[in-house]
Design an enzyme around this catalytic site. Structure first.
Site, PDB file in Angstrom:
ATOM      1  N   ASP A  21      -9.812   6.057   9.005  1.00 60.53           N
ATOM      2  CA  ASP A  21     -10.738   4.975   8.660  1.00 60.53           C
ATOM      3  C   ASP A  21     -10.777   3.926   9.757  1.00 60.53           C
ATOM      4  O   ASP A  21     -11.542   2.974   9.672  1.00 60.53           O
ATOM      5  CB  ASP A  21     -10.303   4.337   7.331  1.00 60.53           C
TER       6      ASP A  21
ATOM      7  N   HIS B 195     -14.099   2.148   8.902  1.00 57.98           N
ATOM      8  CA  HIS B 195     -13.231   1.046   8.473  1.00 57.98           C
ATOM      9  C   HIS B 195     -13.734   0.436   7.159  1.00 57.98           C
ATOM     10  O   HIS B 195     -13.915  -0.782   7.022  1.00 57.98           O
ATOM     11  CB  HIS B 195     -13.145  -0.030   9.548  1.00 57.98           C
TER      12      HIS B 195
ATOM     13  N   SER C 124      -4.499   2.470   8.553  1.00 62.65           N
ATOM     14  CA  SER C 124      -3.826   1.224   8.925  1.00 62.65           C
ATOM     15  C   SER C 124      -4.577   0.529  10.058  1.00 62.65           C
ATOM     16  O   SER C 124      -5.483  -0.272   9.812  1.00 62.65           O
ATOM     17  CB  SER C 124      -2.366   1.492   9.285  1.00 62.65           C
ATOM     18  N   ARG C 125      -4.231   0.836  11.303  1.00 65.88           N
ATOM     19  CA  ARG C 125      -4.923   0.320  12.473  1.00 65.88           C
ATOM     20  C   ARG C 125      -5.064   1.448  13.475  1.00 65.88           C
ATOM     21  O   ARG C 125      -4.145   2.256  13.661  1.00 65.88           O
ATOM     22  CB  ARG C 125      -4.160  -0.861  13.103  1.00 65.88           C
TER      23      ARG C 125
ATOM     24  N   GLU D 163     -13.526  -0.573  17.722  1.00 71.73           N
ATOM     25  CA  GLU D 163     -14.435  -0.634  16.579  1.00 71.73           C
ATOM     26  C   GLU D 163     -15.504  -1.692  16.830  1.00 71.73           C
ATOM     27  O   GLU D 163     -15.154  -2.809  17.227  1.00 71.73           O
ATOM     28  CB  GLU D 163     -13.661  -0.964  15.299  1.00 71.73           C
TER      29      GLU D 163
ATOM     30  N   CYS E  30       1.479   1.286   8.281  1.00 72.30           N
ATOM     31  CA  CYS E  30       2.300   0.271   8.944  1.00 72.30           C
ATOM     32  C   CYS E  30       1.407  -0.662   9.770  1.00 72.30           C
ATOM     33  O   CYS E  30       0.289  -0.295  10.136  1.00 72.30           O
ATOM     34  CB  CYS E  30       3.347   0.931   9.835  1.00 72.30           C
ATOM     35  N   PRO E  31       1.888  -1.862  10.071  1.00 69.76           N
ATOM     36  CA  PRO E  31       1.096  -2.783  10.895  1.00 69.76           C
ATOM     37  C   PRO E  31       1.076  -2.338  12.346  1.00 69.76           C
ATOM     38  O   PRO E  31       1.923  -1.549  12.782  1.00 69.76           O
ATOM     39  CB  PRO E  31       1.834  -4.113  10.736  1.00 69.76           C
TER      40      PRO E  31
ATOM     41  N   ILE F 127       0.833  -1.206   0.000  1.00 67.28           N
ATOM     42  CA  ILE F 127       0.000   0.000   0.000  1.00 67.28           C
ATOM     43  C   ILE F 127       0.864   1.252   0.000  1.00 67.28           C
ATOM     44  O   ILE F 127       0.627   2.185  -0.767  1.00 67.28           O
ATOM     45  CB  ILE F 127      -0.969  -0.005   1.194  1.00 67.28           C
TER      46      ILE F 127
END
Length: 317
Positions: free
Chosen positions: A259, A283, A234-235, A264, A206-207, A159
């Site tokens: 997002d 999301h 990402s997260r 969540e 990034c993760p 990405i």
């Protein structure tokens, strides 16, 4: 084999995606959104578990007496206890790369919306503002070109690389920060402080792990250019939400678009709900139908590879 699908409601909208492809592997038990109690009961005699965001922790792994394989409908796998799975010789495979096009599209939708003020002008017109205007172009909202702006990309997987290509197409300058630098003779890799201080826009790809959790904190936002724009697809866990709220309220940032959130669906007391100049989407950057079809194909292919003895996209703890 018994196949347990724990949260199918996250994969399809009003029946637009068929999950019948899993029936060729065995008996499928599908839950739209499995409860914790149901999960602990069902997993006991499950051979293959398929999930998107269901938490598969050590307690679930311990209860899974027959489990051989966990397939994830996502690239990220922070909801899975990988070490516990490995300790019981359970293979875990994710689906990388399926959402690249969709996420890049969402990132630039945020950027273009922020700098063109399309939504604001649309609202202005529909409220009769243009009808009342004495000039043909009422300049009610300041807009900017993104040509020549500097985009800072944190994370350089599929990405991040695709975002870089798109940015160059818009004539933007690009800075990249990544844990593992692989020089390519083209990309300008920099440390995080340099990226934050010099970027007009910062986008995170990034993760989420122990190193990245809350790394976008108060100190990080204070290093950003005054008036910069921040994006996270990402997260949610990579951002200190209170720090982001403060950066928006103080005017340090001209805006943000996210997002993803730490909790969540959004928690009732989420501090970002009432933040100034923020766009929040639920999301859904990965959610176009074509993207979800690609994801489904990858998850099915992963199972086929596992059953043939050659697992692909395997997560190694």
């Amino acid at each position: 084999m018994k196949i347990l699908l724990t949260d199918s409601a996250t994969l399809k909208s009003k029946g637009d995606l068929s999950l019948d492809g899993f029936k060729k592997f065995g008996d499928v038990k599908e839950y739209e959104n499995i409860s914790r109690q149901e999960l602990l009961s069902e997993v006991a005699d499950t051979d293959i578990l398929l999930c998107n965001k269901t938490v598969i922790d050590s307690e679930v792994i311990k209860a899974a007496k027959k489990l051989r394989y966990i397939g994830i409908f996502a690239t990220g796998y922070n909801n899975i206890d990988i070490k516990s799975a490995a300790s019981k010789n359970i293979t875990v495979c994710n689906a990388g790369g399926y959402s690249t096009n969709a996420v890049v599209q969402q990132v630039f939708a945020y950027i273009l919306a922020h700098y063109t003020k399309i939504a604001q002008y649309d609202s202005f017109v529909k409220q009769g503002g243009w009808k009342r205007s004495p000039v043909f172009s009422p300049l009610e909202y300041p807009t900017e070109e993104i040509f020549g702006k500097t985009l800072g990309i944190i994370g350089y997987g599929s990405i991040g690389r695709a975002v870089e290509r798109a940015a160059e197409g818009f004539g933007m300058n690009v800075l990249v920060n990544t844990r593992t630098v692989r020089e390519n003779g083209h990309t300008r890799f920099v440390d995080l402080d340099t990226l934050l201080k010099n970027s007009d826009i910062v986008t995170v790809h990034c993760p989420l792990n122990s190193q990245s959790a809350d790394f976008m904190n108060q100190a990080a936002f204070e290093k950003m250019k005054r008036g910069a724009f921040f994006i996270n697809t990402s997260r949610g866990g990579v951002v200190d939400e209170q720090a982001l709220f403060s950066a928006l309220e103080s005017g340090r940032l001209s805006g943000a678009a996210v997002d993803v959130l730490k909790t969540e669906p959004m928690a009732e007391d989420c501090v970002l709900f009432n933040a100034k100049n923020i766009t929040i989407t639920p999301h859904t950057a990965w959610a176009p139908l074509a993207t979800r079809k690609r994801l489904l194909d990858i998850v099915i292919s992963n199972i086929e590879a596992f059953l043939s003895g050659n697992p692909q996209n395997k997560i190694i703890p």
